[in-house]
Design a protein around this motif. Structure first.
Motif, PDB file in Angstrom:
ATOM      1  N   ALA A   1       0.833  -1.288   0.134  1.00 59.42           N
ATOM      2  CA  ALA A   1      -0.043   0.232  -0.134  1.00 59.42           C
ATOM      3  C   ALA A   1       0.888   1.290   0.041  1.00 59.42           C
ATOM      4  CB  ALA A   1      -0.734  -0.013   1.183  1.00 59.42           C
ATOM      5  N   THR A   2       2.191   1.239   0.330  1.00 57.32           N
ATOM      6  CA  THR A   2       3.235   2.234   0.265  1.00 57.32           C
ATOM      7  C   THR A   2       4.282   2.084  -0.236  1.00 57.32           C
ATOM      8  OG1 THR A   2       4.248   3.977   1.475  1.00 57.32           O
ATOM      9  CG2 THR A   2       3.760   1.686   2.470  1.00 57.32           C
ATOM     10  N   ILE A   3       4.423   2.412  -1.560  1.00 58.90           N
ATOM     11  CA  ILE A   3       5.698   2.263  -2.121  1.00 58.90           C
ATOM     12  C   ILE A   3       6.484   3.604  -2.692  1.00 58.90           C
ATOM     13  CG2 ILE A   3       5.314  -0.293  -3.035  1.00 58.90           C
ATOM     14  CD1 ILE A   3       4.405   0.863  -5.847  1.00 58.90           C
ATOM     15  N   HIS A   4       7.471   3.527  -3.404  1.00 60.76           N
ATOM     16  CA  HIS A   4       8.243   4.638  -3.708  1.00 60.76           C
ATOM     17  C   HIS A   4       7.859   4.903  -5.211  1.00 60.76           C
ATOM     18  CE1 HIS A   4      10.803   7.143  -1.166  1.00 60.76           C
ATOM     19  NE2 HIS A   4      11.626   7.352  -2.240  1.00 60.76           N
ATOM     20  N   SER A   5       7.799   6.181  -5.504  1.00 61.23           N
ATOM     21  CA  SER A   5       7.713   6.654  -6.995  1.00 61.23           C
ATOM     22  C   SER A   5       9.112   7.225  -7.522  1.00 61.23           C
ATOM     23  CB  SER A   5       6.896   7.968  -7.010  1.00 61.23           C
ATOM     24  OG  SER A   5       7.506   9.050  -6.872  1.00 61.23           O
ATOM     25  N   TYR A   6       9.421   6.939  -8.583  1.00 60.29           N
ATOM     26  CA  TYR A   6      10.408   7.452  -9.237  1.00 60.29           C
ATOM     27  C   TYR A   6      10.663   8.951  -9.363  1.00 60.29           C
ATOM     28  CZ  TYR A   6      11.563   2.853 -10.540  1.00 60.29           C
ATOM     29  OH  TYR A   6      12.052   1.430 -10.687  1.00 60.29           O
ATOM     30  N   GLU A   7       9.789   9.646  -8.639  1.00 55.02           N
ATOM     31  CA  GLU A   7      10.215  11.221  -8.351  1.00 55.02           C
ATOM     32  C   GLU A   7      10.626  11.112  -6.970  1.00 55.02           C
ATOM     33  OE1 GLU A   7       6.882  13.252  -9.606  1.00 55.02           O
ATOM     34  OE2 GLU A   7       7.426  12.884 -11.804  1.00 55.02           O
TER      35      GLU A   7
END
Lengths: 469, 1038, 175
Positions: free
Chosen positions: B857-863
């Motif tokens: 439910a929480t992951i990292h964006s490429y920004e």
């Protein structure tokens, strides 16, 4: 086994000289009508279970807010109970699998009941990861199934997900192992009921007896597969609590972030499990009058294991503290100082006295063989091990890194109710088991009967054997 | 026995054939559906039902069914943008310039025609776009479910026409027999409103317009009248001052110019320039200003005068001027006064002494010091004064005295029946007044006493203007039609004056003749002014003109102040102050402000007594003990909050609480009204009392604190192990200006060495070319600038629909603020150093929360964003446990529909008006879901799209000017910087290269994306040494 | 089809072993032995070959491990790579626990199912009992009538039974 044995070899089954007596004794409760005491006990635990269920219902209806948690302490009773119950489970598997591999004949008379304990404990444990969720109705999302939501598979990095795999594997495999172990006994019961002319009951047991007839070929495969399963369960049981411990060990929170956790948790689990085995066995052997099969010697060897594992746990505590100091990490040092002398210090001292000091009493043979003392100690062990998990979770969480976020924690009656309810569930299941399934493994105990006599009903029949011509 | 047979009538009884016949067709059916539908010939109808008939009947049936369904359907007004207003694009915000009642020029963000967010108006040269927490919260006022929806007569609705007629006729009578008419207002910033009142005043023989401030600075104005012949509060230029001396003057907090002064003050606090202003603060309560000061000296109110007198004399001696006779020696720690005097003299014309006291004598001495130092015309501008506070205590007192003889009184935008010491008197006398009208958009204590309440429109529904200073004007522009049957008071005044001119026209006219420079068409000028919202006129030169002959009667002042100072020591002294959030209590019905933690005590929803740390230890007082404070006949019972830094022998009590009228939020608010304690001494309101006695009542009262541990070392002072567990270097880094100039890495020396130990097995996701072509968001917080004012907290709540959870939930430590400002004390507890640390999600590159979430439910964006997927979250709370910064917030309940939140949460579904304030771009989170700071991802997306369209290129990236997060936008001190780290020219990249930069808890190697900048205090070696010794002295006990 | 067995019933496993030995000396191969509990080392006397269940179990284990690891690697490596806490797309250490559990899961259940299949045991199967007490305390040696040459061999076999402590020698026929 009845081949030649030296008479000084320890006798694990007493006052029993015919195989059929074993069958008689074990089947008695199954064949008899349920007595009042049993009904009362079962009804009571069912009532407790109902109360717990109500509390769970309330939680799901209102939200986790009904618990005493807060922004800093996100886990408390829920995960404490989870780890506690999983831990209880481990003794059963240890007895049925590890002791089998080590060829410990005394396991034969206690493995059935303790395996049952495992299953039921894991059932209780499995409940908590579900109800501790904010949205339990979405529990399905824990499973890795193909879906239309693009990347939304599960997170294979998350120890919580490892738990899902570990617990489900552990549960299904132990259950299967347990059932397999009962098949020959089902056959026995089936045939006895047949002889007594209780055909319906006989038919029911016949269903799950899988048509077992004790042929030598079946037996030879059966023994191999038991060994294989024992070999599989041994690493499994170790992996399960290792993974449970990783819920904490892989985190960054001081007091959780500890490499000693896997062995420490496994030892703790076996310790607590055997504590529970003691509690249950002392009651069972009395109630079912099976002291001949679960003898004082059995209880004594269990007590020895409790002392051993208890000492390992104690050692783990000390190691933890030493390393915390030795690491020279401010956070580690503070967490452990806070554990002992902080606001939750009391829980730490309960844990320490129950888990490290109590079991040391078992160094005395008198206490080992005194069932009252053993019973009391075993209760303390259970309490202590529950508090161990409480201490680890709460004291580490409530004061971690930024003092600005430090909080305290007070449980609500809902949480306490759910804990009590889980015990209700456990005992309800155990009582049902004790009534309808063989609490002692008959065919394995029979192998322990020494110098069997020829029973009356098997005397030479008068007339000549019939010979077909 | 035979069963009785009942009959329905004679016919049935004697079974007549007619009856039997009719009984057969008891339910006669003339529509032979069955026959018709079953395609059989029927003689009675005489036709053969065929497909057509079937269709007819089906058609009829369908239509009948449909029609009946329609009849039942509820009537809902849905207005589609079929013929779309060309200035409204669904989903795209419109911005309008306006001005808050506090006089802050703002840009109002409206979505589909409803205002949802305020931002300071950057075009205003006065505020330069800054705004305090109160300003940000004002948008809720228009959606306040408790606001007046129609005019009232007593407590009952009345029509405007009726109201107008009665008022007019009564006024005619008064005009006829020359009665007294009084108009009581708050500080009216709007010149045209004053003009409207002027129009209203015409024809009355005895008319007065009285300005009344709940928290008055009248003494400042009066003293200037006495000394310089001009009754005005000057403008202060903190940015020009190299030495700032504050006497119980919370100019970074709740003093006159709030946010505006913070912005100016901070301008001269940048160590990079190699020079910072020196800031000394003398005060009793610990304020955010005291927290920012380089040196803070706790003094009692009674010592304030003597301290100032001594300061004057020391300065005078140095400058060879007249000393004030009969002044006893007085000094503070490390001969503070000599130090201050020396530095003031050294910085003549570039120094500034400000005083928050409302005592004329005190203010005279202050003026004298400033005049002697030649600060007038430099850092103080009397020629272009500020109009924020125009309250005249004497006139107000006079009015109250004669109130029962007045014939008509009008209260506009003020609430003296609550927020003045005269409350009781007013309530007694007001009943005797023949005509009393309150003009307010929400009932208040005063309006409840008045005969009529002229329900006024919210300022977002009204036209008006404002003049903050002599040179700064701004426009109040409506952004929404009046929601209810309300009218803005200016129109009322005109109507009652018999004029048929609309206020809007009058306003235009006034602007045309007063501010229009004549070139171009006025319409163009007007449109431009309304667009930009602000107008600046050239001011007169700020230097005092030569014909001004200042006259200070310091001797008498000195005598009076000495007399005052002799009171010191008798009993405890009480300081009444206003909180940054609730202020004078006008906005008490605003849940955002109620739940905004006090920057210092971190308490919400209550007022309380701040008790000095050491006094509390002696008296055995701890938090939540209810104390009774009795002082000259009056007494008040409030819970205690042990307050390090509170001057010993004093206590502080916040005004603005304990309101009895004004809405449902107020009903859910704790606290007591402290205004009755205010006294009127020689013509001015006195907010300090001496000779109070404190007694423990023995019972306790629960308080909701969002932070209960105040230091970075062990709360039990290592009693457990003799170890302090000092975490400071891991969390808050500080140094002094001297050290910083020698070595820019000062206070941050160990970072580089420590980073060497942070090794990893894995490659970063952000260091390869592939990802560098994306944006990489990052944030920086300059600890040297943050004043802890809390504007960001409220702004964040408004932007992100953060729920208000109420006192109970906060008390169980479940506040939902995505953004919090941690406040830590260090050093001696009687006069600690204060550090403010804004703490929001750190968006770690190695985020511990992401690893442990079982359902992704929480992951990292490429920004570089740590993204939270609400509808995927199942609520295991594992992420929150594993967050070292504890910035994740869990929805313990359904805050938007749980009944315990009905009154307090503006977004509650049962609140038909309040939830219009919700930001449509942000999800309202469901129960059982984790949430946290998203870096206003909705703003980032919006900006990215905007830039792509503007540049007409899919590769275009927003620059610093294109976007700001809610917090960075609203920070008055510009302490929060946000931007794209992959853009080497962006401000954030510069911050990341700064020597002062460090991450909180960096040794965990979670790689946070928020950079904190070491705080630099302008302190000398021996001052540092002195503070350390003081700390050691105090640490020895306990 | 019709099948008849010559049964020797004993109350003691040791007698069973000796009897079996004697029969083998006479070149008689017992059809099977039925006992309430396993009699060790009886396999050679009945020519029972060692079961290959363990091999099957090993294969199942391998399949399990492979399934687990490939699933995870495909999902994270190929289907949709993600940045989870800064870890690489395929964080092998993180996959260890799941892979392990899958191994055990497949191995254990696989081998149990195989056992029941080869044994042709299934729920509700009608048990073929030589003696109703053979699951309680009776040990039965069954000899297939078809492999007995004649009456005198039958006689000699039953003599061996009785001589070695069989309390009953009888015949049983299965339809």
């Amino acid at each position: 086994m009845s081949h030649v044995e030296s008479p000084i070899r320890q006798k694990w089954v007493t006052n029993t000289d015919t195989y059929t007596k074993v069958t008689e004794d074990i089947c008695r409760p199954i064949e008899a009508k349920p007595n009042l005491a049993w009904l009362a006990a079962t009804a009571f635990s069912a009532l407790v279970l109902a109360f717990g269920a109500a509390m769970v219902g309330w939680t799901i209806w209102e939200g986790i807010g009904t618990w005493g948690l807060n922004k800093t302490v996100g886990w408390a009773f829920d995960i404490t109970n989870f780890v506690f119950w999983v831990g209880i489970g481990h003794a059963g598997t240890l007895i049925s699998a590890v002791l089998l591999l080590f060829r410990q004949p005394w396991r034969n008379s206690i493995n059935r009941a303790s395996e049952a304990m495992t299953i039921f404990a894991v059932v209780c444990a499995g409940m908590f990861p579900i109800i501790h969720m904010g949205r339990p109705w979405l529990g399905l999302w824990f499973l890795p199934f193909p879906n239309t939501r693009g990347s939304l598979w599960v997170n294979f990095n998350s120890p919580l997900l490892w738990d899902v795999f570990a617990i489900s594997t552990y549960f299904s495999v132990s259950a299967a192992f347990w059932f397999l172990g009962m098949v020959p006994d089902f056959a026995t019961i089936r045939d006895r009921l047949k002889m007594k002319g209780r055909n319906i009951a006989s038919w029911i047991y016949g269903l799950i007896a899988f048509g077992w007839n004790g042929s030598a070929r079946a037996w030879s495969r059966y023994e191999i597969i038991s060994l294989i399963l024992a070999g599989l369960c041994t690493p499994l049981v170790l992996s399960v609590h290792t993974i449970v411990s990783m819920d904490f060990a892989t985190s960054v929170i001081p007091g959780w972030h500890t490499t000693i956790f896997p062995p420490y948790f496994v030892a703790g689990a076996i310790f607590s499990g055997f504590g529970m085995v003691q509690t249950l066995m002392i009651v069972t052997r009395k109630v079912y009058r099976i002291e001949d099969y679960i003898t004082l010697d059995h209880m004594e060897s269990i007590a020895k294991i409790v002392t051993a594992t208890g000492s390992i746990v104690g050692l783990a505590y000390m190691t933890e503290f030493f390393i915390a100091w030795y690491s020279a990490s401010l956070w580690e040092r503070y967490i452990f100082a806070n554990r002992m002398f902080g606001p939750f210090g009391w829980s730490y001292w309960i844990m320490f006295s129950c888990n490290v000091i109590c079991p040391q009493l078992f160094w005395f043979r008198k206490i080992r063989r005194n069932m009252v003392a053993t019973f009391i100690i075993s209760i303390f062990v259970n309490i202590g091990m529950w508090f161990e998990r409480f201490v680890i979770i709460i004291t580490s969480l409530h004061r971690d890194f930024l003092p600005s976020s430090w909080t305290s924690y007070i449980p609500t009656f809902v949480e306490i109710g759910i804990l009590i309810g889980s015990f209700g569930l456990f005992f309800t299941l155990f009582f049902l088991f004790a009534k309808y399934l063989p609490v002692v493994n008959m065919f394995e105990v029979k192998t322990l009967v020494r110098h069997p006599q020829q029973p009356e009903h098997l005397k030479e029949s008068a007339e000549e054997p019939v010979i077909a011509s | 026995m035979k069963k009785p047979k009942y009959w329905r009538g004679i016919e049935e009884l004697n079974q007549t054939p007619e009856f039997l016949e009719s009984a057969k067709h008891e339910f006669p059916t003339d529509v032979p559906f069955e026959d018709t539908l079953s395609n059989t010939t029927d003689e009675k109808l005489g036709f053969k039902a065929n497909r057509r008939d079937f269709l007819k009947i089906m058609g009829f049936g369908m239509t009948a069914a449909t029609l009946s369904a329609c009849a039942e359907a509820p009537l809902k007004k849905v207005i589609p943008y079929v013929n779309k207003p060309d200035d409204i694009i669904p989903g795209v915000a419109n911005w309008y310039a306006s001005t808050t009642p506090e006089g802050t020029p703002v840009l109002v963000k409206t979505r589909e025609g409803r205002p949802i967010k305020f931002e300071g108006n950057p075009d205003s040269p006065l505020t330069e776009g800054v705004m305090d927490a109160v300003g940000h919260s004002q948008v809720l006022g228009v959606y306040d479910i408790d606001r007046l929806q129609y005019p009232l007569k007593g407590a009952n609705p009345v029509s405007w026409t009726k109201l107008d007629n009665t008022v007019k006729t009564k006024l005619q009578e008064i005009k006829a027999n020359g009665g007294k008419v009084r108009v009581v207002t708050g500080s009216v910033l709007s010149p045209t409103t004053k003009a409207a009142v002027g129009v209203f005043a015409e024809g009355f023989e005895d008319f007065k317009h009285i300005s009344f401030d709940a928290v008055s600075s009248y003494a400042t104005a009066k003293s200037h009248e006495m000394n310089f012949g001009r009754a005005a509060i000057p403008s202060y230029y903190f940015e020009k001052a190299d030495v700032i001396v504050g006497f119980s003057c919370d100019f970074l907090g709740s003093w006159i110019g709030g946010a505006e002064y913070s912005a100016k003050y901070i301008k001269n606090r940048d160590p990079k320039k190699g020079h910072m202003s020196r800031h000394f603060q003398f005060e009793s309560n610990l304020t955010v200003t005291g927290g920012m000061a380089d040196l803070r000296f706790p003094i009692k109110p009674s010592e304030e005068g003597i301290a100032l007198l001594n300061l004057y004399n020391k300065v005078a001696k140095k400058m060879g001027g007249q000393v004030i006779p009969g002044v006893k020696e007085f000094n503070v720690a490390m001969n503070g006064l000599d130090k201050v005097a020396a530095e003031l003299v050294a910085a003549q014309g570039k120094s500034l002494v400000v005083c928050g006291s409302n005592d004329v004598n005190t203010q005279q001495v202050v003026n004298a010091i400033n005049y002697m130092l030649g600060n007038y015309g430099e850092t103080i501008d009397l020629n272009n004064p500020s109009y924020f506070r125009q309250g005249n205590d004497e006139e107000m007192a006079a009015l109250v005295a004669e109130l029962d003889t007045v014939d008509a009184v009008f209260f506009y935008d003020c609430n003296p029946a609550y927020s003045s010491p005269f409350a009781e008197e007013i309530s007694k006398k007001l009943a005797k007044v023949p005509l009393s009208v309150a003009m307010t958009y929400k009932t208040n204590e005063t309006s409840e006493l008045c005969q009529y309440t002229a329900a006024s429109s919210h300022f977002l529904e009204s036209w008006s203007d404002a003049q903050q200073t002599a040179t700064h004007y701004s426009i109040v522009q409506p952004t929404i039609n009046p929601i209810f049957d309300t009218r803005q008071p200016q129109d009322s005044f005109l109507k009652w004056a018999g004029s048929d001119q609309a206020y809007y026209d009058m306003m235009r006219a006034w602007w045309k003749e007063t501010l229009f420079d004549g070139n171009g068409s006025f319409d163009a000028f007007w449109d431009e002014t309304v667009r930009s919202g602000v107008k600046t006129v050239p001011g007169v030169p700020s230097a005092l003109s030569s014909d001004v002959a200042p006259s200070f009667n310091l001797v008498s002042a000195g005598r009076a102040l000495m007399a005052e100072s002799d009171k010191a020591g008798e009993g405890t002294e009480v300081v009444l102050y206003t909180k940054l959030s609730i202020g004078d209590g006008t906005n008490a019905n605003n849940p955002w402000l109620q739940e905004m933690p006090d920057p210092i005590t971190r308490t919400v929803w209550d007022n309380y007594i701040t008790v000095p740390y050491s006094d509390a230890e002696e008296m055995g007082i701890s938090n939540e003990d209810v104390l009774e404070v009795s002082v000259d006949g009056k007494s008040i019972k409030l819970p205690a909050v042990v307050q390090p830094g509170q001057a010993r022998g004093t206590i502080g009590i916040a005004l603005g609480y304990g309101r009895t009228s004004g809405g449902r939020v107020i009903k859910n608010t704790g606290g007591k009204n402290a205004y009755p304690l205010v006294s009127l001494s020689n013509g001015t309101m006195d907010y300090t009392l001496t000779g109070a006695s404190i007694t423990k009542t023995g019972d306790t009262y629960p308080l909701a604190l969002t932070q209960t541990f105040n230091t970075l070392y062990d709360p039990v002072r290592g009693a457990s192990s003799g170890n302090d567990y000092d975490r400071t270097e891991h969390i808050i880094k500080e140094t002094t200006l001297g050290a910083y100039i020698k070595d820019p890495y000062a206070g941050n020396e160990h970072r580089e060495a420590m980073k060497q130990h942070l090794v990893t097995l894995w490659d970063s996701h952000f260091e390869d070319k592939e990802t560098n072509k994306y944006i990489r968001w990052a944030m920086a917080v300059d600890m040297n600038k943050c004043t802890g004012c809390g504007a960001c907290v409220v702004s964040c709540s408004v932007e992100n629909n953060v729920p208000v959870v109420g006192k109970e939930e906060v008390r169980t430590r479940r506040e939902m603020h995505w953004m919090r400002i941690d406040r830590y004390y260090s050093g001696e507890m009687d006069n600690p150093d204060v550090a403010f640390q804004p703490m929001m999600c750190q968006h770690c590159d190695n985020a511990p929360c992401e690893t442990v979430c079982p359902v992704l439910a929480t992951i990292h964006s490429y920004e570089g964003l740590n993204q939270m997927t609400y509808n995927r979250c199942v609520g295991t709370r594992y992420c929150a446990n594993n967050c070292p910064y504890k910035v994740r917030r869990f929805n313990w309940f359904n805050y938007y529909n749980g009944e315990q939140f009905t009154d307090i949460n503006p977004g509650h579904v049962t609140n038909p008006l309040g939830h219009f304030v919700l930001n449509p771009d942000v999800t309202v989170r469901f129960r059982g879901v984790m949430e946290k700071c998203s870096w206003c991802v909705q703003r980032l997306q919006e900006a990215k799209l905007r830039v792509k369209i503007r540049e007409n290129s899919s590769l275009a990236k927003p620059t610093d000017d294109d976007l700001k997060t809610a917090c960075s936008q609203s920070c008055p001190a510009d302490a929060i910087v946000f931007g794209d780290l992959n853009d080497p020219n962006s401000k954030i990249s510069k911050y990341y290269r700064d020597e002062r930069g460090y991450h909180v808890l960096e040794e965990l190697k979670v790689l946070p994306s928020v950079m904190y900048l070491t705080r630099v205090k302008n302190r000398t070696e021996e001052e540092v040494k002195f503070k350390e010794e003081a700390d050691m002295r105090q640490r020895t006990y306990a | 089809m019709k099948k008849t067995f010559l049964l020797g019933k004993f109350w003691n496993p040791d007698d069973v072993m000796t009897a079996l030995g004697k029969l083998r000396d006479q070149g008689v191969q017992a059809y099977d032995v039925y006992s309430p509990f396993p009699i060790h080392n009886i396999e050679p006397l009945l020519d029972i070959k060692r079961t290959r269940l363990s091999v099957a179990c090993f294969i199942y284990g391998c399949i399990g491990a492979l399934t687990g690891f490939t699933l995870m690697s495909l999902l994270y490596g190929a289907v949709w790579p993600m940045n989870i806490g800064g870890k690489p797309a395929i964080p092998v250490p993180s996959f260890a626990p799941v892979t392990f559990e899958m191994t055990i899961l497949f191995a254990a259940h696989g081998v149990i199912i195989t056992f029941f299949i080869v044994q042709q045991y299934f729920p509700g199967k009608k048990a073929e009992l030589m003696d109703i007490r053979q699951t309680d305390d009776v040990f039965v040696i069954a000899i297939d009538q078809d492999r007995i040459s004649g009456v005198d061999q039958t006689q000699s076999i039953s003599n061996v039974f009785t001589a070695n402590g069989a309390f009953e020698v009888t015949e049983k026929t299965f339809e």
